[in-house]
Design a protein around this motif. Structure first.
Motif, PDB file in Angstrom:
ATOM      1  N   LYS A 176     -11.027   6.396  41.753  1.00  0.00           N
ATOM      2  CA  LYS A 176     -10.739   6.338  43.186  1.00  0.00           C
ATOM      3  C   LYS A 176      -9.369   5.717  43.446  1.00  0.00           C
ATOM      4  O   LYS A 176      -8.655   6.122  44.363  1.00  0.00           O
ATOM      5  CB  LYS A 176     -11.823   5.527  43.903  1.00  0.00           C
ATOM      6  CG  LYS A 176     -13.142   6.276  44.062  1.00  0.00           C
ATOM      7  CD  LYS A 176     -14.147   5.456  44.845  1.00  0.00           C
ATOM      8  CE  LYS A 176     -15.443   6.233  45.037  1.00  0.00           C
ATOM      9  NZ  LYS A 176     -16.456   5.456  45.811  1.00  0.00           N
ATOM     10  N   LYS A 177      -8.996   4.738  42.629  1.00  0.00           N
ATOM     11  CA  LYS A 177      -7.699   4.094  42.790  1.00  0.00           C
ATOM     12  C   LYS A 177      -6.581   4.916  42.162  1.00  0.00           C
ATOM     13  O   LYS A 177      -5.450   4.933  42.664  1.00  0.00           O
ATOM     14  CB  LYS A 177      -7.727   2.699  42.165  1.00  0.00           C
ATOM     15  CG  LYS A 177      -8.630   1.712  42.892  1.00  0.00           C
ATOM     16  CD  LYS A 177      -8.544   0.335  42.257  1.00  0.00           C
ATOM     17  CE  LYS A 177      -9.410  -0.675  42.996  1.00  0.00           C
ATOM     18  NZ  LYS A 177      -9.340  -2.028  42.389  1.00  0.00           N
ATOM     19  N   HIS A 178      -6.884   5.585  41.049  1.00  0.00           N
ATOM     20  CA  HIS A 178      -5.883   6.382  40.338  1.00  0.00           C
ATOM     21  C   HIS A 178      -6.475   7.762  40.024  1.00  0.00           C
ATOM     22  O   HIS A 178      -6.912   8.019  38.900  1.00  0.00           O
ATOM     23  CB  HIS A 178      -5.462   5.688  39.045  1.00  0.00           C
ATOM     24  CG  HIS A 178      -5.023   4.266  39.232  1.00  0.00           C
ATOM     25  ND1 HIS A 178      -3.780   3.925  39.740  1.00  0.00           N
ATOM     26  CD2 HIS A 178      -5.667   3.085  39.000  1.00  0.00           C
ATOM     27  CE1 HIS A 178      -3.676   2.616  39.802  1.00  0.00           C
ATOM     28  NE2 HIS A 178      -4.800   2.081  39.362  1.00  0.00           N
ATOM     29  N   PRO A 179      -6.511   8.656  41.010  1.00  0.00           N
ATOM     30  CA  PRO A 179      -7.129   9.982  40.824  1.00  0.00           C
ATOM     31  C   PRO A 179      -6.303  10.919  39.941  1.00  0.00           C
ATOM     32  O   PRO A 179      -5.533  11.734  40.428  1.00  0.00           O
ATOM     33  CB  PRO A 179      -7.247  10.514  42.258  1.00  0.00           C
ATOM     34  CG  PRO A 179      -6.140   9.840  43.003  1.00  0.00           C
ATOM     35  CD  PRO A 179      -6.017   8.471  42.377  1.00  0.00           C
ATOM     36  N   ARG A 180      -6.448  10.738  38.645  1.00  0.00           N
ATOM     37  CA  ARG A 180      -5.774  11.608  37.679  1.00  0.00           C
ATOM     38  C   ARG A 180      -6.831  12.194  36.760  1.00  0.00           C
ATOM     39  O   ARG A 180      -7.917  11.630  36.591  1.00  0.00           O
ATOM     40  CB  ARG A 180      -4.753  10.820  36.853  1.00  0.00           C
ATOM     41  CG  ARG A 180      -3.662  10.155  37.677  1.00  0.00           C
ATOM     42  CD  ARG A 180      -2.708  11.179  38.273  1.00  0.00           C
ATOM     43  NE  ARG A 180      -1.570  10.530  38.916  1.00  0.00           N
ATOM     44  CZ  ARG A 180      -1.557  10.108  40.168  1.00  0.00           C
ATOM     45  NH1 ARG A 180      -2.653  10.263  40.917  1.00  0.00           N
ATOM     46  NH2 ARG A 180      -0.488   9.535  40.686  1.00  0.00           N
ATOM     47  N   PHE A 181      -6.511  13.329  36.126  1.00  0.00           N
ATOM     48  CA  PHE A 181      -7.515  13.960  35.277  1.00  0.00           C
ATOM     49  C   PHE A 181      -7.905  13.079  34.100  1.00  0.00           C
ATOM     50  O   PHE A 181      -9.052  13.094  33.649  1.00  0.00           O
ATOM     51  CB  PHE A 181      -7.003  15.323  34.777  1.00  0.00           C
ATOM     52  CG  PHE A 181      -6.017  15.237  33.646  1.00  0.00           C
ATOM     53  CD1 PHE A 181      -6.458  15.303  32.328  1.00  0.00           C
ATOM     54  CD2 PHE A 181      -4.654  15.104  33.885  1.00  0.00           C
ATOM     55  CE1 PHE A 181      -5.558  15.235  31.272  1.00  0.00           C
ATOM     56  CE2 PHE A 181      -3.758  15.034  32.840  1.00  0.00           C
ATOM     57  CZ  PHE A 181      -4.205  15.098  31.536  1.00  0.00           C
ATOM     58  N   TYR A 182      -6.968  12.270  33.608  1.00  0.00           N
ATOM     59  CA  TYR A 182      -7.267  11.426  32.455  1.00  0.00           C
ATOM     60  C   TYR A 182      -8.054  10.167  32.827  1.00  0.00           C
ATOM     61  O   TYR A 182      -8.418   9.392  31.955  1.00  0.00           O
ATOM     62  CB  TYR A 182      -5.974  11.046  31.718  1.00  0.00           C
ATOM     63  CG  TYR A 182      -4.875  10.505  32.591  1.00  0.00           C
ATOM     64  CD1 TYR A 182      -4.880   9.178  33.019  1.00  0.00           C
ATOM     65  CD2 TYR A 182      -3.830  11.328  32.989  1.00  0.00           C
ATOM     66  CE1 TYR A 182      -3.878   8.678  33.825  1.00  0.00           C
ATOM     67  CE2 TYR A 182      -2.814  10.833  33.805  1.00  0.00           C
ATOM     68  CZ  TYR A 182      -2.836   9.511  34.214  1.00  0.00           C
ATOM     69  OH  TYR A 182      -1.829   9.037  35.017  1.00  0.00           O
ATOM     70  N   THR A 183      -8.298   9.955  34.130  1.00  0.00           N
ATOM     71  CA  THR A 183      -9.168   8.853  34.548  1.00  0.00           C
ATOM     72  C   THR A 183     -10.517   9.367  35.063  1.00  0.00           C
ATOM     73  O   THR A 183     -11.332   8.585  35.541  1.00  0.00           O
ATOM     74  CB  THR A 183      -8.505   8.009  35.654  1.00  0.00           C
ATOM     75  OG1 THR A 183      -8.254   8.834  36.800  1.00  0.00           O
ATOM     76  CG2 THR A 183      -7.208   7.395  35.163  1.00  0.00           C
ATOM     77  N   SER A 184     -10.734  10.671  34.964  1.00  0.00           N
ATOM     78  CA  SER A 184     -11.984  11.259  35.443  1.00  0.00           C
ATOM     79  C   SER A 184     -13.188  10.690  34.687  1.00  0.00           C
ATOM     80  O   SER A 184     -13.189  10.657  33.458  1.00  0.00           O
ATOM     81  CB  SER A 184     -11.954  12.780  35.262  1.00  0.00           C
ATOM     82  OG  SER A 184     -13.237  13.345  35.520  1.00  0.00           O
ATOM     83  N   PRO A 185     -14.215  10.223  35.403  1.00  0.00           N
ATOM     84  CA  PRO A 185     -15.406   9.674  34.739  1.00  0.00           C
ATOM     85  C   PRO A 185     -16.074  10.680  33.807  1.00  0.00           C
ATOM     86  O   PRO A 185     -16.625  10.305  32.774  1.00  0.00           O
ATOM     87  CB  PRO A 185     -16.331   9.320  35.910  1.00  0.00           C
ATOM     88  CG  PRO A 185     -15.420   9.137  37.067  1.00  0.00           C
ATOM     89  CD  PRO A 185     -14.303  10.118  36.861  1.00  0.00           C
ATOM     90  N   LEU A 186     -16.002  11.974  34.179  1.00  0.00           N
ATOM     91  CA  LEU A 186     -16.623  13.008  33.350  1.00  0.00           C
ATOM     92  C   LEU A 186     -15.904  13.176  32.012  1.00  0.00           C
ATOM     93  O   LEU A 186     -16.507  13.647  31.045  1.00  0.00           O
ATOM     94  CB  LEU A 186     -16.634  14.345  34.098  1.00  0.00           C
ATOM     95  CG  LEU A 186     -17.559  14.423  35.317  1.00  0.00           C
ATOM     96  CD1 LEU A 186     -17.389  15.756  36.012  1.00  0.00           C
ATOM     97  CD2 LEU A 186     -19.004  14.231  34.893  1.00  0.00           C
TER      98      LEU A 186
END
Length: 227
Positions: free
Chosen positions: A23-33
């Motif tokens: 939520k703070k850093h919406p990048r693909f490499y921070t995606s929970p999935l």
């Protein structure tokens, strides 16, 4: 029993933490999935814990998918007039997308000279995991391998989908929902709800329709593997 309980807590805690990071850093490499499975796999390897032991606790989360899926009925009811208005367009595009997903998988897999078992396991990769595994088993695939490709498809689709939407400037909420729900099932639907409630609703119905169409079409399209 202790390992199973710890595994369950670790999965939930890690997902919650990564959700906040995303939520703070919406990048693909921070995606929970993407990040959560990677950390879990690394943890299991480090602790020399088998998947079977982990899944004794993780199975609880899998069982919770059924009531979570039913919850989609709420936005479906809320936006029923919209669904009714665009029913033909949604059904046509989901059907086309689902069939193309199966055919493209077969063609690419054959070009790579992959084995029949692997191709059959990959064919239902674009639908939600429980149905994909059932379809895989029905057409002769290996459900465990299917589950892996379903997860990879979900991650890839949830990352690429928004890029496609921005690049082609797709501002229609119906089109966004169909795109994400058909290509990335549950993960795509989650992403669609981030865009708007209408897109999320359309994505959820697209995900369901894609599962039904794949279930019906896969047994017939699987014959193409021998061509």
């Amino acid at each position: 029993m202790l390992i199973s309980f710890i595994s369950l807590l670790a999965t939930v805690a890690l997902y919650i933490v990564m959700k906040k990071v995303y939520k703070k850093h919406p990048r693909f490499y921070t995606s929970p999935l993407l990040v959560t499975p990677l950390f879990l796999v690394a943890g299991l390897l480090l602790m020399e814990t088998s998947y079977e032991d982990y899944n004794k606790g993780g199975q609880l989360l899998t069982n919770m998918l059924q009531p979570a899926t039913i919850a989609f009925a709420i936005p479906l009811y809320k936006y029923y007039p919209v669904l009714k208005k665009y029913a033909v367009e949604i059904l046509f595009n989901v059907a086309l997308g689902s069939i193309l997903a199966i055919l493209s998988t077969i063609v690419i897999a054959k070009l790579l000279n992959l084995g029949t078992d692997l191709i059959e396991s990959m064919m239902p990769r674009s639908v939600t995991t429980p149905i994909a595994m059932d379809v895989s088993k029905m057409i002769g695939g290996i459900p465990a391998i299917t589950a892996v490709f379903v997860i990879l498809t979900a991650i890839f689709g949830s990352v690429i989908g928004p890029l496609v939407i921005r690049y082609f400037r797709i501002d229609n909420e119906i089109a966004r929902g169909v795109l994400l729900g058909t290509s990335a099932h549950g993960a795509g639907t989650s992403k669609a709800f981030e865009l708007s409630s209408v897109s999320g609703t359309i994505s959820s119905i697209s995900m369901i329709l894609a599962a039904i169409i794949t279930l019906c079409a896969a047994p017939f399209l699987v014959t193409m593997i021998s061509w």
